[in-house]
Structures are given as C-alpha cells and as structure tokens.
Scaffold this active site. Structure first.
Site, PDB file in Angstrom:
ATOM      1  N   THR A 140      27.950  91.690  60.263  1.00  0.00           N
ATOM      2  CA  THR A 140      27.258  90.433  60.525  1.00  0.00           C
ATOM      3  C   THR A 140      27.956  89.216  59.926  1.00  0.00           C
ATOM      4  O   THR A 140      28.608  89.326  58.876  1.00  0.00           O
ATOM      5  CB  THR A 140      25.821  90.513  59.943  1.00  0.00           C
ATOM      6  OG1 THR A 140      25.282  89.202  59.832  1.00  0.00           O
ATOM      7  CG2 THR A 140      25.788  91.147  58.562  1.00  0.00           C
ATOM      8  N   GLU A 142      26.494  87.112  58.353  1.00  0.00           N
ATOM      9  CA  GLU A 142      25.864  86.879  57.046  1.00  0.00           C
ATOM     10  C   GLU A 142      26.808  87.272  55.908  1.00  0.00           C
ATOM     11  O   GLU A 142      26.622  86.842  54.769  1.00  0.00           O
ATOM     12  CB  GLU A 142      24.552  87.655  56.927  1.00  0.00           C
ATOM     13  CG  GLU A 142      23.410  87.055  57.724  1.00  0.00           C
ATOM     14  CD  GLU A 142      22.944  85.707  57.177  1.00  0.00           C
ATOM     15  OE1 GLU A 142      22.534  85.653  56.022  1.00  0.00           O
ATOM     16  OE2 GLU A 142      23.020  84.713  57.914  1.00  0.00           O
ATOM     17  N   TYR A 164      20.074  91.521  52.084  1.00  0.00           N
ATOM     18  CA  TYR A 164      20.503  92.033  53.402  1.00  0.00           C
ATOM     19  C   TYR A 164      22.024  91.963  53.523  1.00  0.00           C
ATOM     20  O   TYR A 164      22.683  92.940  53.863  1.00  0.00           O
ATOM     21  CB  TYR A 164      19.837  91.205  54.510  1.00  0.00           C
ATOM     22  CG  TYR A 164      20.453  91.394  55.878  1.00  0.00           C
ATOM     23  CD1 TYR A 164      20.144  92.514  56.649  1.00  0.00           C
ATOM     24  CD2 TYR A 164      21.347  90.456  56.413  1.00  0.00           C
ATOM     25  CE1 TYR A 164      20.712  92.686  57.918  1.00  0.00           C
ATOM     26  CE2 TYR A 164      21.909  90.616  57.669  1.00  0.00           C
ATOM     27  CZ  TYR A 164      21.590  91.733  58.417  1.00  0.00           C
ATOM     28  OH  TYR A 164      22.147  91.903  59.663  1.00  0.00           O
ATOM     29  N   LYS A 168      24.861  94.879  53.803  1.00  0.00           N
ATOM     30  CA  LYS A 168      25.767  94.945  54.961  1.00  0.00           C
ATOM     31  C   LYS A 168      27.232  94.885  54.517  1.00  0.00           C
ATOM     32  O   LYS A 168      28.118  95.362  55.218  1.00  0.00           O
ATOM     33  CB  LYS A 168      25.453  93.806  55.935  1.00  0.00           C
ATOM     34  CG  LYS A 168      24.186  94.046  56.775  1.00  0.00           C
ATOM     35  CD  LYS A 168      24.441  95.038  57.903  1.00  0.00           C
ATOM     36  CE  LYS A 168      23.259  95.150  58.845  1.00  0.00           C
ATOM     37  NZ  LYS A 168      23.514  96.012  60.001  1.00  0.00           N
TER      38      LYS A 168
HETATM   39  P1  NDP Z   1      16.349  94.468  65.439  1.00  0.00           P
HETATM   40  O1  NDP Z   1      15.655  94.103  64.187  1.00  0.00           O
HETATM   41  O2  NDP Z   1      15.849  93.944  66.736  1.00  0.00           O
HETATM   42  O3  NDP Z   1      16.404  96.066  65.562  1.00  0.00           O
HETATM   43  C1  NDP Z   1      16.623  96.892  64.447  1.00  0.00           C
HETATM   44  C2  NDP Z   1      16.439  98.329  64.863  1.00  0.00           C
HETATM   45  O4  NDP Z   1      16.607  99.164  63.704  1.00  0.00           O
HETATM   46  C3  NDP Z   1      15.044  98.666  65.427  1.00  0.00           C
HETATM   47  O5  NDP Z   1      15.197  99.616  66.437  1.00  0.00           O
HETATM   48  C4  NDP Z   1      14.342  99.269  64.228  1.00  0.00           C
HETATM   49  O6  NDP Z   1      13.280 100.138  64.559  1.00  0.00           O
HETATM   50  C5  NDP Z   1      15.497 100.060  63.621  1.00  0.00           C
HETATM   51  N1  NDP Z   1      15.275 100.444  62.228  1.00  0.00           N
HETATM   52  C6  NDP Z   1      14.878  99.659  61.204  1.00  0.00           C
HETATM   53  N2  NDP Z   1      14.793 100.387  60.066  1.00  0.00           N
HETATM   54  C7  NDP Z   1      15.143 101.655  60.400  1.00  0.00           C
HETATM   55  C8  NDP Z   1      15.217 102.873  59.683  1.00  0.00           C
HETATM   56  N3  NDP Z   1      14.909 102.943  58.385  1.00  0.00           N
HETATM   57  N4  NDP Z   1      15.620 103.980  60.338  1.00  0.00           N
HETATM   58  C9  NDP Z   1      15.901 103.937  61.652  1.00  0.00           C
HETATM   59  N5  NDP Z   1      15.821 102.820  62.401  1.00  0.00           N
HETATM   60  C10 NDP Z   1      15.450 101.696  61.772  1.00  0.00           C
HETATM   61  O7  NDP Z   1      17.879  94.060  65.237  1.00  0.00           O
HETATM   62  P2  NDP Z   1      18.966  93.590  66.325  1.00  0.00           P
HETATM   63  O8  NDP Z   1      18.875  94.444  67.516  1.00  0.00           O
HETATM   64  O9  NDP Z   1      18.899  92.118  66.443  1.00  0.00           O
HETATM   65  O10 NDP Z   1      20.322  93.888  65.543  1.00  0.00           O
HETATM   66  C11 NDP Z   1      20.981  95.149  65.643  1.00  0.00           C
HETATM   67  C12 NDP Z   1      21.903  95.333  64.451  1.00  0.00           C
HETATM   68  O11 NDP Z   1      22.869  94.296  64.411  1.00  0.00           O
HETATM   69  C13 NDP Z   1      21.195  95.283  63.091  1.00  0.00           C
HETATM   70  O12 NDP Z   1      21.866  96.195  62.252  1.00  0.00           O
HETATM   71  C14 NDP Z   1      21.433  93.859  62.614  1.00  0.00           C
HETATM   72  O13 NDP Z   1      21.406  93.822  61.201  1.00  0.00           O
HETATM   73  C15 NDP Z   1      22.810  93.594  63.170  1.00  0.00           C
HETATM   74  N6  NDP Z   1      23.116  92.220  63.500  1.00  0.00           N
HETATM   75  C16 NDP Z   1      22.292  91.501  64.321  1.00  0.00           C
HETATM   76  C17 NDP Z   1      22.631  90.220  64.709  1.00  0.00           C
HETATM   77  C18 NDP Z   1      21.744  89.411  65.588  1.00  0.00           C
HETATM   78  O14 NDP Z   1      21.933  88.179  65.636  1.00  0.00           O
HETATM   79  N7  NDP Z   1      20.820  90.013  66.324  1.00  0.00           N
HETATM   80  C19 NDP Z   1      23.907  89.607  64.258  1.00  0.00           C
HETATM   81  C20 NDP Z   1      24.713  90.479  63.431  1.00  0.00           C
HETATM   82  C21 NDP Z   1      24.332  91.729  63.080  1.00  0.00           C
HETATM   83  P3  NDP Z   1      11.806  99.571  64.913  1.00  0.00           P
HETATM   84  O15 NDP Z   1      11.884  99.083  66.341  1.00  0.00           O
HETATM   85  O16 NDP Z   1      10.954 100.748  64.727  1.00  0.00           O
HETATM   86  O17 NDP Z   1      11.539  98.445  63.951  1.00  0.00           O
HETATM   87  P1  GDR Z   2      19.414  84.803  60.312  1.00  0.00           P
HETATM   88  O1  GDR Z   2      18.355  84.516  61.473  1.00  0.00           O
HETATM   89  O2  GDR Z   2      18.832  84.692  58.975  1.00  0.00           O
HETATM   90  O3  GDR Z   2      20.605  83.939  60.621  1.00  0.00           O
HETATM   91  O4  GDR Z   2      19.746  86.344  60.554  1.00  0.00           O
HETATM   92  P2  GDR Z   2      16.965  83.761  61.487  1.00  0.00           P
HETATM   93  O5  GDR Z   2      16.686  83.453  62.907  1.00  0.00           O
HETATM   94  O6  GDR Z   2      15.929  84.489  60.716  1.00  0.00           O
HETATM   95  O7  GDR Z   2      17.279  82.402  60.680  1.00  0.00           O
HETATM   96  C1  GDR Z   2      18.250  81.470  61.134  1.00  0.00           C
HETATM   97  C2  GDR Z   2      18.166  80.203  60.288  1.00  0.00           C
HETATM   98  O8  GDR Z   2      16.946  79.522  60.603  1.00  0.00           O
HETATM   99  C3  GDR Z   2      16.326  79.100  59.390  1.00  0.00           C
HETATM  100  N1  GDR Z   2      14.880  78.946  59.606  1.00  0.00           N
HETATM  101  C4  GDR Z   2      14.009  79.923  59.863  1.00  0.00           C
HETATM  102  N2  GDR Z   2      14.187  81.251  60.046  1.00  0.00           N
HETATM  103  C5  GDR Z   2      13.093  82.010  60.328  1.00  0.00           C
HETATM  104  N3  GDR Z   2      13.266  83.317  60.556  1.00  0.00           N
HETATM  105  N4  GDR Z   2      11.841  81.474  60.405  1.00  0.00           N
HETATM  106  C6  GDR Z   2      11.611  80.148  60.212  1.00  0.00           C
HETATM  107  O9  GDR Z   2      10.485  79.682  60.277  1.00  0.00           O
HETATM  108  C7  GDR Z   2      12.747  79.334  59.943  1.00  0.00           C
HETATM  109  N5  GDR Z   2      12.914  78.003  59.730  1.00  0.00           N
HETATM  110  C8  GDR Z   2      14.201  77.786  59.531  1.00  0.00           C
HETATM  111  C9  GDR Z   2      16.673  80.207  58.396  1.00  0.00           C
HETATM  112  O10 GDR Z   2      16.469  79.744  57.060  1.00  0.00           O
HETATM  113  C10 GDR Z   2      18.131  80.461  58.772  1.00  0.00           C
HETATM  114  O11 GDR Z   2      18.968  79.557  58.137  1.00  0.00           O
HETATM  115  C11 GDR Z   2      19.955  86.855  61.863  1.00  0.00           C
HETATM  116  C12 GDR Z   2      19.524  88.333  61.853  1.00  0.00           C
HETATM  117  O12 GDR Z   2      19.545  88.810  63.179  1.00  0.00           O
HETATM  118  C13 GDR Z   2      20.468  89.157  60.997  1.00  0.00           C
HETATM  119  O13 GDR Z   2      20.168  90.544  61.165  1.00  0.00           O
HETATM  120  C14 GDR Z   2      21.902  88.898  61.459  1.00  0.00           C
HETATM  121  O14 GDR Z   2      22.808  89.615  60.656  1.00  0.00           O
HETATM  122  C15 GDR Z   2      22.229  87.418  61.419  1.00  0.00           C
HETATM  123  O15 GDR Z   2      21.301  86.727  62.246  1.00  0.00           O
HETATM  124  C16 GDR Z   2      23.626  87.128  61.928  1.00  0.00           C
END
Ligand code: NDP
Ligand code: GDR
Length: 369
Positions: A140, A142, A164, A168
């Site tokens: 990520t 992050e 987190y 990672k």
């Molecule tokens: P989501 O939060 O939408 O999905 C996470 C998934 O992981 C869900 O299926 C969840 O299950 C499962 N999960 C959580 N805890 C466990 C556990 N203990 N054992 C097994 N499964 C588990 O995330 P995204 O699809 O957005 O992201 C996918 C991956 O990419 C994650 O690892 C995230 O950290 C990473 N990532 C995401 C980014 C983004 O912008 N979306 C950017 C960079 C990295 P359940 O549905 O039951 O909650």
């Molecule tokens: P992020 O995503 O932390 O970048 O992680 P998120 O959408 O939670 O926050 C993005 C930015 O918005 C600011 N923010 C808020 N965020 C949330 N959730 N709720 C609020 O009300 C709010 N107001 C402002 C946050 O402070 C932050 O700066 C996501 C996840 O998908 C991670 O798993 C992944 O690794 C990174 O993106 C890349």
C-alpha cells in the site's frame, strides 16, 4: 475438449475475496477462464454480498468459483486450504484494511496484516509449493506515510504512520525476504487508494457519495468528516485488480507502484460529488469550524467532526506509476471524473430504493459513520 480445458485451467486462491478488490479480481479471473477459490470469514450475518452474483450452487460437482471458510490468523486452516487447492496463483488481499480502525485494534491488525502474510508464505514453503504457487501481496501507498519524496515511486523511502501501515511494512519485507531466501515468486503491488461502488462505506470516498446522495434526496441533513485537507491519488479498483494479475504473469517477480499520478483533496472530492448532484458547495470557516454550504439550497451539508481525525495522519500521497507503464504497458482506463460519476450513480440508486421503502411506511436506518 473438456479434458484439455481442465488441464490448461489455472487455479487462483484469493484471500479477502469478499472485499472490494477480491470481488473485482474474482470476476476478472473467472472471465479469464480461471478456477477461483476464495477464503471467506465466518460471520454471524451473510458477508458475501459483493460476490453473490458469482455464486455457484455447491450441489453442482464442477464449479469455477468455490468459497472456503478461513481466517488469516489461523495457520492450520491456511495450510489445509492451500494444500487442497494447490493454487498456481495466490492473491493475499485479506486485511484489517481501515487505517483509523488500526489505531483501535493495533495488535489484531498486526496479527492479520503482518503475520497473516507470513503464515501464507510459510504454508507455501511447508507444502513445497515454492515453484508452483505465485504470490501477490497487497502492499500500500500507506508505506510512504510521512512522505520523503514527491511523487512516490518504488525507490522512495518508507515512513509508515499507523499500526496498519507498520503491519503492511512487515508484510512487504517478508514477501521480499521469502522471494530472496526461498525463490518464491512473490510480488508486492504498492497500490495507491482505489475506489468503486463496491468500496466499504467507512472509507472517505464512499462515505461522501452515500451521504451526499441521501442529502440530495432529503433523507439526511449533514455529512461529518475529519481532515478535509488530506490529499490522495484515487484510482478505480477495476483497473487496479487487472494490475495485480499482470504482475504475476511476468517472467520475474518485481514490485510495482500502481497509481494514477493525479491528486485531489477530500474537499475536492466533496465538490466533485456535489457537482454531479447539481449541488454547489461553498466553504466557509476554518479548521474544526469549517462548513460546506450547498448554495442551491442554502443548507449547511458538510461539517467537521474531530472524532475522524487520526493520531498521526498521512497528509498527502501522489504516486508515480511510470515503472508499471514502461515495463508492463499499464495505464489506468477510468478517470477520476468517471469514478465519481459511477459511485454517485450507484449511491443515488440505493438512496432512491431506501426512499421508496421509507415512503412505503418501513424504517430506514441512517448511516452512522
Ligand atoms: P476490504 O476492506 O474491502 O476487504 C478486506 C477483505 O479482507 C475482506 O474480504 C475481509 O473480510 C477480509 N479479512 C479481513 N480480516 C480478515 C481475516 N482475519 N481473515 C481473513 N480475511 C479477512 O479491502 P480492499 O478490497 O479495499 O483492499 C484489499 C487489500 O488491498 C487489503 O489488504 C488492503 O489493505 C490493500 N490495499 C487497499 C487499497 C485500497 O485503496 N482499496 C490500497 C492499497 C492496499 P470481510 O468481508 O469478512 O470483512
Ligand atoms: P486511507 O483511506 O486511510 O487512505 O486508506 P480513507 O478513505 O479511510 O481516508 C482517506 C483520507 O481521508 C481522510 N478523511 C476521512 N477518512 C475517513 N475514513 N472518514 C472520514 O470521515 C474522513 N474525513 C477525512 C483521512 O484522514 C485520510 O487522510 C485506504 C485503505 O483502503 C487502506 O487499506 C489502503 O492501504 C490505503 O487507502 C491506500
């Protein structure tokens, strides 16, 4: 011929298949003719909504899409699933993926996001699958956290800013280490934020599109946000899962940054959503007193609530995806504007459905986040 098809068919295992990326990736791999296995967690309610359209009746003997109960905190279960499925490709997408929540549950986040990755890599080794099972790790942006260079690329130093991101970071390095130590084909995709109508409702983009659609229909008064100055490089999840697959199709395992190279603030995201809904947002005040007023209705529709501030914040992220463009020929297809349009269209439909339910005399519960 059926026999040929089965021999040639690749088998993939996706952890986190019920999440945003897992659902898009499963769809993508099935279209490519893969047999897809996914790990879902046991929950007290159904949690497969994002993949229900891919569901195949378990009574049917030959299935392309199979779900297994499992959890990244349980090695025995991971070893058994990997042994049974013998996957050609493993996509480790499962994680406690919410940055703010990781401050509340740091140990759990480390267990799942860091050690969970180790457990899968060890399973590959224990089962002697180093040469068979290719491994994708969901790394990520992050990791860059308190950024040391703008834009961020593969060589930019890491500076994680949350439990987190620290978890990672371990997962990133253990993937590199197992690649170097045991010859496992393991890749890190360093993905910047990617969103979609399947995005979880507590991430900022989806929280905004859901709330503003409901405000537009008069079903909610106000949207409460945290740090509106935060800037992110937002892409579309559909584009990004294709990249996860592409990385595992290369001759050598290499880590790539995946991003759009464009950056918007949370405030700009609100404005873009407002525009889509024919609302014109004017900002007034500063800091925790800042409000967003919809000039078309004169109502205050956005306010700041410090409960959404994080103990340490990642203020700005902007990716440089030129290595992926150069070496993999990858380019995102869906623009920021198209992403906003798609999310708003979906959430407007959902809000209209809830409105009908409400008009029918039934209770509709508000969003609490
Ligand atoms: P989501 O939060 O939408 O999905 C996470 C998934 O992981 C869900 O299926 C969840 O299950 C499962 N999960 C959580 N805890 C466990 C556990 N203990 N054992 C097994 N499964 C588990 O995330 P995204 O699809 O957005 O992201 C996918 C991956 O990419 C994650 O690892 C995230 O950290 C990473 N990532 C995401 C980014 C983004 O912008 N979306 C950017 C960079 C990295 P359940 O549905 O039951 O909650
Ligand atoms: P992020 O995503 O932390 O970048 O992680 P998120 O959408 O939670 O926050 C993005 C930015 O918005 C600011 N923010 C808020 N965020 C949330 N959730 N709720 C609020 O009300 C709010 N107001 C402002 C946050 O402070 C932050 O700066 C996501 C996840 O998908 C991670 O798993 C992944 O690794 C990174 O993106 C890349």
């Amino acid at each position: 011929m059926k026999w040929e098809r089965e021999i040639l068919k690749k088998r993939a295992l996706i952890t986190g298949v019920t999440g945003q990326d897992g659902a898009y990736l499963a769809e993508f791999l099935l279209q490519k003719g893969y047999e897809v296995h996914g790990i879902k967690r046991r929950a007290s309610l159904y949690n497969t909504e994002r993949v229900d359209h891919l569901y195949q009746d378990p009574q049917v003997a030959s299935r392309d899409f199979v779900l297994h109960y499992g959890d990244l905190s349980d090695s025995t279960n991971l070893i058994r699933i990997i042994q049974t499925t013998q996957p050609d490709e493993i996509y480790n997408l499962a994680a406690q993926s919410h940055v703010a929540v990781s401050f509340e549950t740091p140990e759990y986040t480390a267990n799942v996001d860091a050690l969970g990755t180790l457990r899968i890599l060890e399973a590959i080794r224990i089962l002697g699958l180093e040469k068979k099972s290719r491994f994708y790790q969901a790394s990520t942006s992050e990791l860059f956290g308190k950024v040391q260079e703008i834009p961020q690329k593969e060589t930019t130093p890491f500076y994680p800013r949350s439990p987190y991101a620290v978890a990672k970071l371990y997962a990133y390095w253990i993937t590199v280490n197992y690649r170097e130590a045991y010859g496992i084909f393991g890749c890190n995709g360093i993905l910047f934020n990617h969103e979609s109508p399947k995005r979880g409702g507590t991430f900022v983009t989806r929280k905004i599109t859901r709330a503003m659609c409901r405000i537009k229909l008069g079903m909610q008064d106000c949207l409460y946000l945290g740090n509106m100055n935060a800037k992110r490089d937002w892409g579309h999840a559909k584009d990004y899962v294709e990249m996860q697959w592409l990385m595992l199709q290369q001759d050598e395992p290499v880590d790539y940054v995946i991003a759009t190279g464009e950056q918007y603030s949370v405030r700009a995201f609100v404005e873009a959503v407002g525009k889509e809904l024919e609302m014109s947002i004017r900002w007034q005040g500063e800091g925790i007193d800042e409000v967003g007023i919809d000039e078309t209705s004169g109502k205050t529709v956005v306010r700041v609530n410090p409960r959404y501030f994080r103990p340490t914040e990642v203020e700005t992220l902007l990716g440089d995806p030129s290595k992926a463009r150069r070496e993999l020929g990858w380019q995102p297809r869906i623009t920021f504007q198209e992403l906003v349009e798609e999310m708003v269209a979906e959430d407007l439909k959902l809000a209209q459905r809830d409105q009908l339910v409400q008009q029918g005399g039934y209770e509709v519960y508000p969003d609490f986040e």
